[in-house]
Design a protein around this motif. Structure first.
Motif, PDB file in Angstrom:
ATOM      1  N   ASP A  31       0.857  -1.183   0.000  1.00  0.00           N
ATOM      2  CA  ASP A  31       0.000   0.000   0.000  1.00  0.00           C
ATOM      3  C   ASP A  31       0.891   1.229   0.000  1.00  0.00           C
ATOM      4  N   GLU A  32       0.921   1.936  -1.122  1.00  0.00           N
ATOM      5  CA  GLU A  32       1.790   3.094  -1.254  1.00  0.00           C
ATOM      6  C   GLU A  32       1.073   4.412  -0.989  1.00  0.00           C
ATOM      7  N   ASP A  33      -0.237   4.362  -0.707  1.00  0.00           N
ATOM      8  CA  ASP A  33      -0.961   5.595  -0.369  1.00  0.00           C
ATOM      9  C   ASP A  33      -0.732   5.938   1.092  1.00  0.00           C
TER      10      ASP A  33
ATOM     11  N   SER B 102      -4.086   1.575  -2.013  1.00  0.00           N
ATOM     12  CA  SER B 102      -3.608   1.658  -3.387  1.00  0.00           C
ATOM     13  C   SER B 102      -4.715   1.364  -4.400  1.00  0.00           C
TER      14      SER B 102
ATOM     15  N   PRO C 279      -4.463  -0.227  -7.745  1.00  0.00           N
ATOM     16  CA  PRO C 279      -3.487  -0.885  -8.623  1.00  0.00           C
ATOM     17  C   PRO C 279      -3.970  -1.068 -10.060  1.00  0.00           C
TER      18      PRO C 279
ATOM     19  N   GLU D 274      -5.973  -3.909  -2.185  1.00  0.00           N
ATOM     20  CA  GLU D 274      -4.655  -4.531  -2.108  1.00  0.00           C
ATOM     21  C   GLU D 274      -4.690  -5.975  -2.603  1.00  0.00           C
TER      22      GLU D 274
ATOM     23  N   ASP E 257       0.486   1.653  -8.589  1.00  0.00           N
ATOM     24  CA  ASP E 257      -0.602   2.336  -7.877  1.00  0.00           C
ATOM     25  C   ASP E 257      -0.917   3.638  -8.602  1.00  0.00           C
TER      26      ASP E 257
ATOM     27  N   ASP F  72      -2.004   7.226  -8.989  1.00  0.00           N
ATOM     28  CA  ASP F  72      -2.045   8.382  -8.086  1.00  0.00           C
ATOM     29  C   ASP F  72      -1.951   9.657  -8.917  1.00  0.00           C
TER      30      ASP F  72
ATOM     31  N   ASP G  17       2.267   8.054 -10.141  1.00  0.00           N
ATOM     32  CA  ASP G  17       2.044   6.633  -9.892  1.00  0.00           C
ATOM     33  C   ASP G  17       3.245   6.003  -9.193  1.00  0.00           C
TER      34      ASP G  17
ATOM     35  N   LEU H  23       4.626  -0.908  -7.451  1.00  0.00           N
ATOM     36  CA  LEU H  23       4.322  -1.815  -6.345  1.00  0.00           C
ATOM     37  C   LEU H  23       5.143  -3.103  -6.423  1.00  0.00           C
TER      38      LEU H  23
END
Length: 281
Positions: free
Chosen positions: A36-38, A45, A47, A74, A103, A105, A110, A113
């Protein structure tokens, strides 16, 4: 990168053309526990996947095939898809695929992941890859180009009746949720890394929970996995979650009438558990 491990499953086929096999077709992509990069304000995320064709490690990054993003997930899945990889013929130089998970964004750009790369067996018509990943490693744990050994179970309904109440008289009634796992024939060996019930929400203050219209697809290898384990748990933020009961359901019962909804009960005393669904056509 968040310290996390997970699973990526994908299925490919060679499209039949006359006497030979033609373009490579991606038909199924599923990931579990993507990073999860958020941040805490943005949620989870969103994806999407980029697919590249490769030859002995060298990839053509000029023309990626992209699968649409899935919001706040996820454990994303792209199922019932038909994505042809241009130029990837059974007699071409290409012999690998690279899948990049990103991800989406729009505000900060982006985030990457995970990337996986796999060999493609051109002597077979169909193949399934299962790759387990950690932050530092990739490990292909199954690689099987016999797609007829695989089936998809679709779970539509899960229900419990008269489940134990693990809350005290001040806290009220249990707040149940479920975990779903694949298990072998002796029910002792299960794939605990893959909870197919992770997306099912919990029910508040009830000992008779029911979840319907779930549409949970479980791609499994026949002969390896024979039971579905359904665990009922009580959510408890103060003292920790309590296990309520575990039931096992024989998967092949759904094979008797594939494509037809069936339900099965497991009963002990006045406590009952049920799952309903069908074997996908």
């Amino acid at each position: 990168m968040i310290n996390i491990s997970g699973l990526i499953i994908f299925m490919v086929t060679f499209k039949s053309i006359n006497a030979g096999y033609g373009p490579l077709v991606v038909t199924y992509v599923n990931a579990y526990n993507l990073p999860d990069e958020d941040d805490i304000f943005s949620g989870i995320s969103d994806p999407y996947v980029k697919i590249f064709k490769c030859s002995s490690g060298s990839c053509d990054y000029s023309s990626p095939i992209q699968l649409d993003s899935i919001d706040n997930n996820e454990d994303p899945h792209w199922r019932n898809i038909h994505v042809e990889i241009p130029g990837f013929l059974s007699d071409s130089k290409w012999n690998q695929l690279e899948l990049q998970f990103w991800d989406y964004d729009p505000t900060s750009g982006d985030d990457h992941l995970r990337t996986v790369k796999m060999d493609i067996d051109k002597n077979a018509q169909c193949g399934v890859n299962v790759i387990k990943f950690t932050p530092d490693t990739l490990n292909t744990i199954w690689y099987n180009f016999e797609c007829n050994l695989w089936s998809t179970l679709v779970i539509e309904t899960v229900m419990g009746q008269n489940l134990p109440n693990e809350d005290d008289f001040l806290s009220g009634t249990s707040d149940p949720y479920v975990k779903i796992f694949l298990c072998t024939s002796n029910k002792l060996v299960c794939d605990w890394s893959n909870n197919y019930g992770a997306s099912i929400g919990r029910k508040e203050e009830t000992i008779h929970p029911e979840w319907s219209n779930l549409n949970i697809e479980i791609l499994y290898q026949r002969g390896k996995w024979e039971y579905i384990s359904v665990q009922f748990w009580d959510h408890d933020t103060s003292s920790g979650d309590d296990h309520l009961r575990t039931d096992y359901f024989y998967i092949e019962k759904f094979q008797v009438h594939p494509c037809t909804y069936k339900s099965f009960f497991d009963t002990s005393g006045d406590v009952r558990a049920m799952i309903g669904g069908n074997m996908k056509c």
